[in-house]
Design a protein around this motif. Structure first.
Motif, PDB file in Angstrom:
ATOM      1  N   UNK A 535       0.841  -1.203   0.000  1.00  0.00           N
ATOM      2  CA  UNK A 535       0.000   0.000   0.000  1.00  0.00           C
ATOM      3  C   UNK A 535       0.875   1.253   0.000  1.00  0.00           C
ATOM      4  N   UNK A 536       0.396   2.325  -0.609  1.00  0.00           N
ATOM      5  CA  UNK A 536       1.186   3.574  -0.592  1.00  0.00           C
ATOM      6  C   UNK A 536       1.285   4.123   0.830  1.00  0.00           C
ATOM      7  N   UNK A 538       0.919   6.126   4.142  1.00  0.00           N
ATOM      8  CA  UNK A 538      -0.296   6.743   4.682  1.00  0.00           C
ATOM      9  C   UNK A 538      -0.174   8.269   4.747  1.00  0.00           C
ATOM     10  N   UNK A 541      -1.956   9.688   1.874  1.00  0.00           N
ATOM     11  CA  UNK A 541      -3.419   9.650   1.962  1.00  0.00           C
ATOM     12  C   UNK A 541      -3.918  10.579   3.054  1.00  0.00           C
ATOM     13  N   UNK A 544      -3.925  14.022   1.733  1.00  0.00           N
ATOM     14  CA  UNK A 544      -5.044  14.256   0.825  1.00  0.00           C
ATOM     15  C   UNK A 544      -6.367  14.276   1.572  1.00  0.00           C
ATOM     16  N   UNK A 545      -6.451  13.463   2.674  1.00  0.00           N
ATOM     17  CA  UNK A 545      -7.675  13.493   3.490  1.00  0.00           C
ATOM     18  C   UNK A 545      -7.892  14.906   4.044  1.00  0.00           C
ATOM     19  N   UNK A 548      -9.001  17.130   1.430  1.00  0.00           N
ATOM     20  CA  UNK A 548     -10.397  16.929   1.020  1.00  0.00           C
ATOM     21  C   UNK A 548     -11.353  17.460   2.076  1.00  0.00           C
ATOM     22  N   UNK A 549     -10.942  17.376   3.340  1.00  0.00           N
ATOM     23  CA  UNK A 549     -11.804  17.894   4.408  1.00  0.00           C
ATOM     24  C   UNK A 549     -11.807  19.429   4.436  1.00  0.00           C
ATOM     25  N   UNK A 552     -14.930  21.664   3.477  1.00  0.00           N
ATOM     26  CA  UNK A 552     -16.001  21.738   4.491  1.00  0.00           C
ATOM     27  C   UNK A 552     -15.671  22.792   5.533  1.00  0.00           C
TER      28      UNK A 552
ATOM     29  N   UNK B 432      -6.338   2.430   4.814  1.00  0.00           N
ATOM     30  CA  UNK B 432      -5.699   3.725   5.085  1.00  0.00           C
ATOM     31  C   UNK B 432      -5.448   4.533   3.811  1.00  0.00           C
ATOM     32  N   UNK B 433      -5.062   3.807   2.737  1.00  0.00           N
ATOM     33  CA  UNK B 433      -4.729   4.597   1.536  1.00  0.00           C
ATOM     34  C   UNK B 433      -5.975   5.188   0.878  1.00  0.00           C
ATOM     35  N   UNK B 434      -7.158   4.666   1.284  1.00  0.00           N
ATOM     36  CA  UNK B 434      -8.365   5.204   0.649  1.00  0.00           C
ATOM     37  C   UNK B 434      -9.048   6.245   1.513  1.00  0.00           C
ATOM     38  N   UNK B 435      -8.398   6.698   2.561  1.00  0.00           N
ATOM     39  CA  UNK B 435      -9.002   7.699   3.455  1.00  0.00           C
ATOM     40  C   UNK B 435      -9.500   8.928   2.698  1.00  0.00           C
ATOM     41  N   UNK B 436      -8.825   9.413   1.689  1.00  0.00           N
ATOM     42  CA  UNK B 436      -9.352  10.595   0.977  1.00  0.00           C
ATOM     43  C   UNK B 436     -10.762  10.357   0.437  1.00  0.00           C
ATOM     44  N   UNK B 439     -13.139  10.289   3.388  1.00  0.00           N
ATOM     45  CA  UNK B 439     -13.244  11.656   3.898  1.00  0.00           C
ATOM     46  C   UNK B 439     -14.132  12.492   2.988  1.00  0.00           C
ATOM     47  N   UNK B 440     -13.981  12.287   1.665  1.00  0.00           N
ATOM     48  CA  UNK B 440     -14.796  13.086   0.755  1.00  0.00           C
ATOM     49  C   UNK B 440     -16.263  12.744   0.909  1.00  0.00           C
ATOM     50  N   UNK B 443     -17.414  14.031   4.395  1.00  0.00           N
ATOM     51  CA  UNK B 443     -17.491  15.498   4.439  1.00  0.00           C
ATOM     52  C   UNK B 443     -18.676  15.981   3.614  1.00  0.00           C
ATOM     53  N   UNK B 447     -21.568  17.913   5.124  1.00  0.00           N
ATOM     54  CA  UNK B 447     -21.901  19.183   4.478  1.00  0.00           C
ATOM     55  C   UNK B 447     -23.374  19.257   4.137  1.00  0.00           C
TER      56      UNK B 447
END
Lengths: 631, 465
Positions: A535-536, A538, A541, A544-545, A548-549, A552, B432-436, B439-440, B443, B447
């Protein structure tokens, strides 16, 4: 002239061989007699077993221990009213000394009454035997009448055998001729098995008792039984072929038959056997024969003569009419004095000295054995194109060559040797001259046959290229053994001559399917689970999280700046219900993601959605009413 | 009468019997029931442990062999075999009647037979073996073509008539002169106690014809081989061609367990089973060798007859269970990477009873065309069990126990199960790597919620001002 006489003697001996081919194949060896005695010496439990034991042992000529004890036992078990009981007791007491059975008049009457044609054959036999043993008078002619009448009723082997036995106990004056004829009738009923055995289908006991009865009756009336010589021998074979007896009565019958065949007045089968193997050699030059009866008792009075002896290989007659000398129960002949070559010799031997002897012309194969020596053992490795001179090295028996020979695909390994008779110096060609190559590592062995040339010189050449299939192309160190053996050699040779390294050109992989691996456990298999993908990091990610937040957050900040508010919020149930329902729907989406499947989700969504729809509708209606009121 | 009742009882007592025989038995049973029901029932209760049920046909060269080999036959009879003695050329012989086998075991002690009598021939004997019948064959130097042919059908090539196994280095002192009375070293016996009995140091006497195993037939067992110096040839002719068998390739006794578990034993020597050899003393003729008061023939013959007539080395499968760890019953389908418990009961026939088998090397395979997992089963009380993780591959699998060991019947048990992939709820939810992405989503949801409140309930200041 001389030759024609020899030829005549040869023909004569062949004729004799044809006529006298049958000789006893089975008899009771001393060990068998011992085992028979042991079986008969078992402690007895009743009168019947006492009878079998005591009479059986006396037939074998063995000692019966503790006469007084046996006598006491017989007396204590005796039932004076039973014919069987009296018979067993009377016969057993006869066999031991100093044992008198008291007989009352009543018992005698019972016995006499049993001798009638209304009793069974066994009863008549036992009654007559008991009367005879007890020395009581009996009207023999009446008994003969009863027997003749019973024979017509009970026409089976056992019954007629009993009749013969009974007749042997009757007075000689009685008319026994009719019963005597029954011997011939019974003989006709014997089954011939392969020309070697003659027996009743009723079994061993019937056959043995018949022989006993036939000879005792023949002795009694002094008339030769109507049995041919071959038949006597066949009967001997079938009676003594069984070496393990099932029951006491069977053992008794064999012992009785053995006694009858040894002591009767007409036929005494002779068993001629060599003492030890029938072999003579320079160290043991005399041929030793044992001449015995069927119980392995030596027949010392007999004379033994070699009628002729010829070599099996050359068919030439060695000598004729040579007598054996008796030496301490063993008949001896110094055969080596004629200097025979090693090999087999067929002897025709005649045993004379008594007109009763049966099977007294015997064929015997005698072996003349010698010792062998290996001479001139030369080993060499020869190049196939002969460009390099061969180097031979000589090895002496029984040492092992110190040099290790190496042969590859371009070379032949060669070995030459000679085998000579130690005693005469003559070259020998034994039956077995094998060369064995034994791989020390894999245990594989390859055997070749060494063959002699015209001068009896053995040559063995191993072409490694040609023979690779026999070695499965496995290179390595092989130990080279010479195996020499023959039935006429006293010293078989197993000689590890040298070690040879064989190199094969193209080594093939050993065969994959090895049959013997069918039965061993297979190798264990552990399943290799798929590795989870890498996996890449963390950090990326997470960054980027956050990114992305951020919209808001930006929204909330901007709203605060713009002065966004919820001041119109009224705490009416429909408003609260709508927002709670809305939040619940969003929450359901989350639960759908983590726990539920679509059908469950749709069910919950229908409930929550319905409530929210109604509450929303109500709330919007109230808002609209308010807005209209304001205007 | 007694063997008959034992026979019938066995059918009623055990369920693992072939149908065709039980039909015949039931015919007999009716006949017997007519006679005396109570007697039969009480007898059957008494004979409860007598399982050795074997109608055995014994073919002899002549009936005298019954006497010369009486110890061997008595030991068979004592163990409950119902022996029928016939000469091999008896015209009334038959193995099969109306398509059913009349006997379960066949003893052929008639080496010289050229043609069997009745409707027995080599084909019927091979079909008897194919039908699961067990055969014990003893040959000798005057071997006829019938037995040689039967041997080649079973992967055992018997040498020609009049040949004998000769060993000039290992013959008995009582050898009559041709060095064919061979003292076989117990070290040359097959290392399989179920076939040859417990190891002993008593040598075996042998006099007869040699055999070689067909190298193409992996099922032939070398029960007793000659020593390195043995060979087989005509004792009275010089060796002019390579002997049929030489050295350790010379088989004195060969065995075969067919794939249907039918067993066949070929002995090159009929005398091997004789009373004379059982009781004889034995000593090699080479000076200084040890003398044994009794040969090992009796023990070996008895062990061989136990094996060939299925009294020893017979295994069966009992209950098979499997389930995920922590549960009691198997699911409709397993999911990949489940932790599973498999257990199997294996029993062995000992003295006529089924007792738990004690083996160290029983393996379980988890197979989908090829095995994915092969692991040893551990003994656990009366059963064997193992716990393992299913592979991460889905499909239709089998739990397979394929136990094939020297001297034992082939034990095979397979249980089919299906293994399916993970359900969509069973995957990992938060990578973990898909958290974005999560989160989207969240959110957006947050929202939406906040926006809906603000949008619905905001008081416009300008309007109110």
């Amino acid at each position: 002239m001389d030759r024609s006489r020899l030829f005549g003697a040869f023909l004569f001996s062949l004729c004799l061989a044809g006529a006298q081919a049958l000789s006893p194949a089975h008899h009771l060896s001393l060990a068998d007699v011992d085992r028979l005695q042991n079986l008969l010496s078992q402690p007895f439990t009743d009168l019947e077993s006492a009878y079998y034991s005591v009479v059986g042992l006396s037939k074998l000529g063995a000692n019966i221990p503790d006469h007084d004890g046996v006598c006491q036992f017989i007396k204590s078990q005796l039932d004076p009213t039973s014919v069987d009981s009296v018979f067993f007791a009377a016969e057993a007491s006869q066999a031991i000394s100093g044992c008198e059975i008291p007989v009352s008049n009543e018992t005698r009457d019972i016995l006499l009454a049993a001798v009638s044609e209304d009793s069974t054959m066994t009863q008549i036999n036992r009654a007559v035997s008991a009367l005879a043993s007890l020395g009581l008078p009996l009207a023999s002619q009446e008994a003969v009448g009863a027997l003749t009448a019973r024979i017509n009723k009970e026409d089976n082997v056992m019954a007629i055998t009993s009749a013969l036995q009974t007749a042997a106990r009757l007075s000689q004056e009685a008319e026994l001729g009719g019963i005597l004829e029954e011997i011939e009738d019974l003989t006709a009923r014997l089954d011939d098995l392969g020309g070697i055995y003659l027996q009743f289908e009723e079994g061993l006991e019937a056959t043995a008792m018949f022989v006993t009865a036939a000879y005792s009756l023949s002795d009694h009336v002094d008339m030769e039984p109507p049995l041919k010589e071959d038949q006597v021998i066949q009967l001997v074979n079938s009676i003594f072929s069984k070496k393990s007896w099932d029951s006491l009565s069977e053992a008794f019958s064999v012992a009785s038959a053995a006694a009858a065949l040894c002591t009767n007045r007409f036929h005494v089968p002779v068993v001629v056997s060599a003492q030890g193997p029938a072999t003579v050699s320079h160290s043991q030059p005399t041929l030793q024969l044992l001449v015995t009866d069927v119980m392995s008792q030596p027949l010392d009075y007999s004379k033994v003569l070699v009628e002729s002896a010829y070599s099996v290989a050359s068919k030439s007659i060695i000598f004729t009419q040579a007598p054996f000398t008796l030496n301490d129960g063993v008949f001896e002949l110094n055969f080596m004095s004629t200097q025979p070559a090693s090999g087999y010799y067929q002897f025709t031997i005649a045993v004379t000295g008594d007109s009763r002897l049966v099977a007294n012309h015997v064929e015997l194969k005698v072996k003349v054995s010698t010792e062998v020596a290996v001479t001139t053992m030369d080993l060499s490795v020869v190049d196939k194109d002969q460009s390099i001179g061969t180097k031979t090295s000589r090895v002496d028996y029984p040492s092992k060559s110190k040099t290790i020979f190496t042969a590859d695909g371009h070379q032949n390994f060669a070995m030459t040797f000679q085998l000579v008779d130690v005693n005469t110096g003559v070259e020998l060609t034994p039956h077995q001259t094998f060369v064995r190559l034994h791989n020390q590592k894999t245990g594989q062995e390859v055997v070749f046959v060494a063959e002699p040339d015209a001068k009896s010189l053995y040559k063995f050449e191993l072409d490694t290229a040609e023979r690779k299939s026999e070695f499965a192309s496995i290179s390595g160190t092989y130990s080279l053994c010479l195996i020499v053996g023959d039935a006429t050699l006293e010293n078989p040779i197993l000689w590890n001559v040298a070690d040879v390294v064989l190199k094969f050109m193209d080594e093939e992989a050993p065969a994959t399917i090895q049959p013997k691996t069918l039965y061993v456990p297979k190798p264990e298999i552990q399943h290799l689970f798929r590795e989870p993908e890498k996996k890449p990091a963390t950090v990326v990610s997470n960054a980027f999280t956050a990114l992305i937040l951020s919209p808001l957050l930006l929204l909330l900040i901007l709203w605060l700046k713009l002065g966004a508010n919820v001041s119109n919020f009224s705490c009416s149930p429909s408003t609260v219900l709508f927002h709670v329902g809305h939040a619940a729907m969003l929450g359901l989406m989350y639960v759908y993601w983590t726990h539920l499947n679509m059908f469950q989700t749709l069910k919950y969504l229908a409930i929550i959605g319905g409530v929210t729809f109604l509450a929303g509708n109500r709330m919007l209606a109230q808002k609209a009413v308010k807005r209209i009121e304001k205007k | 009468m007694a063997p008959l009742t034992a026979d019938v009882h066995h059918r009623s007592g055990s369920s693992s019997l072939s149908k065709k025989r039980s039909e015949m038995a039931s015919q007999r049973r009716f006949r017997l029931l007519d006679n005396n029901v109570i007697f039969f029932l009480s007898l059957s209760a008494m004979l409860h442990c007598a399982v050795a049920d074997g109608r055995t046909l014994v073919l002899l060269d002549n009936l005298n062999i019954k006497d010369t080999h009486s110890i061997f036959f008595r030991s068979l009879a004592d163990r409950g075999f119902d022996l029928t003695f016939k000469t091999a050329d008896d015209p009334s012989l038959s193995l099969i009647k109306y398509g059913q086998f009349l006997y379960e075991h066949l003893v052929i002690f008639s080496p010289s037979v050229e043609d069997f009598g009745g409707n027995i021939n080599v084909e019927t004997i091979t079909s008897f073996i194919d039908g699961g019948g067990n055969v014990l064959v003893a040959a000798s130097s005057d071997i006829g073509d019938a037995l040689r042919e039967l041997g080649s059908e079973c992967g055992v090539e018997v040498d020609e008539e009049k040949t004998a196994v000769i060993d000039h280095h290992n013959f008995d002192v009582s050898d009559p002169g041709e060095h064919t009375l061979i003292v076989a070293d117990p070290a040359n016996l097959l290392k399989a106690p179920t076939i040859v009995g417990n190891p002993t140091d008593k040598p075996v006497l042998f006099k007869g014809v040699g055999m070689v195993a067909d190298p193409e037939n992996p099922l032939v067992l070398d029960i007793l081989t000659g020593s390195s110096t043995a060979y087989t040839y005509f004792p009275d002719r010089p060796i002019s061609q390579y002997p049929h068998a030489v050295g350790k390739n010379t088989l004195l006794i060969a065995g075969l367990q067919a794939r249907n578990n039918a067993r066949v034993v070929f002995s090159g020597s009929l005398d091997f089973f004789s009373d004379a050899f059982f009781n004889s003393a034995v000593q090699k003729a080479t000076p200084g060798s040890q003398r044994f008061e009794q040969t090992g023939n009796m023990e070996l013959a008895e062990a061989l007859s136990r094996w060939v007539f299925k009294e020893a080395g017979v295994l069966r499968v009992g209950a098979v269970t499997h389930h995920p760890v922590g549960e009691l019953s198997p699911p409709a389908a397993y999911t990949i990477t489940d932790l599973v418990v498999y257990s199997i009961v294996i029993e062995q026939l000992t003295e006529g009873r089924w007792v738990p088998f004690d083996g160290e090397d029983i393996q379980l395979e988890f197979v989908r065309i090829d095995p994915f997992v092969r692991t040893y089963l551990k003994k656990n009380g009366g059963e064997y069990s193992v716990q393992f993780t299913l592979p991460d591959v889905y499909g239709v699998f089998q739990f397979k126990v394929d136990y094939n060991r020297l001297g034992y019947t082939h034990l095979y048990s397979s249980t089919q199960v299906s293994v399916r992939p993970l359900q969509h709820t069973q995957y990992e939810r938060f990578i973990p790597s898909a958290y974005p992405y999560y989160a989207s989503c969240f959110s957006m949801m947050a929202g939406l919620f906040v926006f809906s409140i603000v949008f619905l309930h905001m008081k416009d200041k300008e309007k109110s001002d």
